[in-house]
Design a protein around this motif. Structure first.
Motif, PDB file in Angstrom:
ATOM      1  N   SER A 158       0.826  -1.211   0.000  1.00  0.00           N
ATOM      2  CA  SER A 158       0.000   0.000   0.000  1.00  0.00           C
ATOM      3  C   SER A 158       0.862   1.263   0.000  1.00  0.00           C
ATOM      4  CB  SER A 158      -0.961   0.008   1.199  1.00  0.00           C
ATOM      5  OG  SER A 158      -0.258   0.292   2.394  1.00  0.00           O
ATOM      6  N   LEU A 159       2.114   1.137   0.432  1.00  0.00           N
ATOM      7  CA  LEU A 159       3.044   2.271   0.431  1.00  0.00           C
ATOM      8  C   LEU A 159       3.993   2.206  -0.776  1.00  0.00           C
ATOM      9  CD1 LEU A 159       3.891   2.295   4.233  1.00  0.00           C
ATOM     10  CD2 LEU A 159       2.346   3.833   3.009  1.00  0.00           C
ATOM     11  N   ASP A 160       3.693   1.306  -1.707  1.00  0.00           N
ATOM     12  CA  ASP A 160       4.529   1.098  -2.901  1.00  0.00           C
ATOM     13  C   ASP A 160       5.978   0.791  -2.541  1.00  0.00           C
ATOM     14  OD1 ASP A 160       2.462   1.441  -4.761  1.00  0.00           O
ATOM     15  OD2 ASP A 160       2.664   3.618  -4.662  1.00  0.00           O
ATOM     16  N   ALA A 161       6.170   0.073  -1.438  1.00  0.00           N
ATOM     17  CA  ALA A 161       7.520  -0.285  -1.004  1.00  0.00           C
ATOM     18  C   ALA A 161       8.046  -1.447  -1.821  1.00  0.00           C
ATOM     19  CB  ALA A 161       7.507  -0.653   0.475  1.00  0.00           C
ATOM     20  N   GLU A 162       9.337  -1.422  -2.100  1.00  0.00           N
ATOM     21  CA  GLU A 162      10.004  -2.564  -2.702  1.00  0.00           C
ATOM     22  C   GLU A 162      10.487  -3.442  -1.565  1.00  0.00           C
ATOM     23  OE1 GLU A 162      13.092  -1.558  -5.473  1.00  0.00           O
ATOM     24  OE2 GLU A 162      11.958   0.155  -6.212  1.00  0.00           O
ATOM     25  N   PHE A 163      10.175  -4.725  -1.640  1.00  0.00           N
ATOM     26  CA  PHE A 163      10.619  -5.623  -0.575  1.00  0.00           C
ATOM     27  C   PHE A 163      10.805  -7.027  -1.109  1.00  0.00           C
ATOM     28  CE2 PHE A 163       6.036  -5.366  -0.466  1.00  0.00           C
ATOM     29  CZ  PHE A 163       5.590  -6.653  -0.219  1.00  0.00           C
ATOM     30  N   GLN A 164      11.687  -7.746  -0.457  1.00  0.00           N
ATOM     31  CA  GLN A 164      11.973  -9.142  -0.792  1.00  0.00           C
ATOM     32  C   GLN A 164      11.094 -10.023   0.092  1.00  0.00           C
ATOM     33  OE1 GLN A 164      14.273 -10.245  -3.088  1.00  0.00           O
ATOM     34  NE2 GLN A 164      13.711 -12.342  -2.654  1.00  0.00           N
TER      35      GLN A 164
END
Length: 101
Positions: free
Chosen positions: A35-41
């Protein structure tokens, strides 16, 4: 899997979510980050041959065996409830520090 290998995964990624594919708390945590447009693995431990070894190594590193097990900028955040306790501003600040947004 050794704790050193798990630590390398944490060190090599700004945001890491150790997850299980059918876990509702994991889905919630991933949804919050999306929802925060975060990039994550994401590592889905139930879909990996060494998933239980990773979970054991995480327990040794963090004293937490449950998933999701979340790290932002090499810092252990905890699980979904810990992530949800952060205000949007706090979370955005951590994600910016990690280069994830």
């Amino acid at each position: 899997m050794s704790t050193a290998k798990v630590q390398k995964i944490i060190n090599d990624n700004g945001v890491v979510v150790f997850s299980k594919s059918r876990c509702p708390y994991c889905s919630d945590a991933k949804g919050t980050l999306r929802s925060l447009d975060a990039e994550f693995q994401v590592l889905e431990l139930d879909q990996m041959s060494d998933g239980s070894d990773i979970q054991t190594a995480l327990q040794q590193l963090t004293k937490q065996r449950t998933v999701p097990n979340i790290f932002i900028n090499k810092k252990h955040i905890g699980g979904n409830s810990d992530l949800q306790k952060l205000s949007t501003g706090q979370l955005k600040g951590l994600l910016k520090e990690a280069g994830a947004i």
